[in-house]
Write a protein that holds these residues in place. Structure first.
Motif: not given
Length: 244
Positions: A113, A115, A174, A176-182, A184-185
């Motif tokens: 993932i 950044y 890993w 998730a549709d948006n792994p970055q957002k997942a 972060d949460e």
């Protein structure tokens, strides 16, 4: 006639020598297989590579639990650091681990993932756990790392192991549709929605163990060396530059 005799003698010598070399190679291969099997059966470790070490009489063994050395007959197992005194105390073990790390992060580059820094100068790979306090502290400063030109790629290392809730949660992140957002949460303490998919979380964890990771965060620098633990942005930048 004498030239023909000389030729036949040379040919016979080459044939015998080639046969002896082939026999030695087969014997060596069989010995390596025997040592590999002994380690796997006796210790339950998976051996991914085995071969000569920098020290004559020892074999270097790459396993899912780290780098080891054995006697050529497989009787003795050593967990050690080998230093080359003739080369200014060069750490031969660290050199081997460095290459293992570089090969590993390249293998997982598409499943990390990421950044990404807008003006990327360096890329670090960080083993992380969503329940780790210092991992969260590092993550909260992501903008500062990126502003320094440091791209961060996260690899999963659930410290509680593969039969734990953190592991299941990291699989969900890993997947998730948006792994970055997942991520972060999750690092913000929010509940993780359960998901499943084809993923490499377990493989990343096993890779970490094979190169000696036993805690998080664990930072692999661009040259393959390691900085264990949390590093503030400027301190990490300095570590990268010192290692370059």
């Amino acid at each position: 006639m004498k030239y023909r005799t000389l030729f036949l003698a040379i040919f016979a010598f080459i044939s015998v020598s080639s046969g002896a070399l082939a026999a030695d190679a087969l014997k060596s291969s069989q010995n390596l297989d025997s040592v590999k099997q002994k380690i796997q059966v006796s210790l339950g470790m998976q051996v991914s590579a085995i071969g000569d070490s920098p020290v004559p009489g020892l074999l270097q063994v790459q396993t899912d639990k780290g780098l080891f050395y054995t006697s050529e007959d497989g009787k003795y197992l050593l967990q050690a650091r080998i230093f080359n005194l003739d080369e200014g105390m060069r750490n031969e073990t660290e050199n081997a681990l460095t290459q293992m790390r570089l090969d590993g992060v390249d293998k997982f580059k598409d499943s990390a993932i990421e950044y990404k820094a807008d003006k990327e100068k360096y890329v670090v790979n960080i083993f992380t756990d969503i329940t780790c306090g210092y991992c969260r502290k590092l993550h909260n400063q992501m903008d500062e790392y990126n502003d320094l030109g440091i791209t961060v790629r996260y690899l999963a290392f659930p410290r509680a192991g593969l039969n734990s809730k953190p592991y299941q949660d990291m699989v969900s992140v890993w997947c998730a549709d948006n792994p970055q957002k997942a991520l972060d949460e999750a690092k913000g303490g929010e509940n993780v929605a359960k998901l499943s998919c084809s993923n490499q979380v377990a493989e990343q964890y096993n890779f970490g163990q094979s190169v000696g990771v036993n805690g998080t965060p664990n930072i692999i620098l661009p040259n393959g060396s390691v900085v264990p633990g949390y590093q503030p942005p400027l301190q990490l930048l300095q570590a990268i530059q010192d290692a370059s």
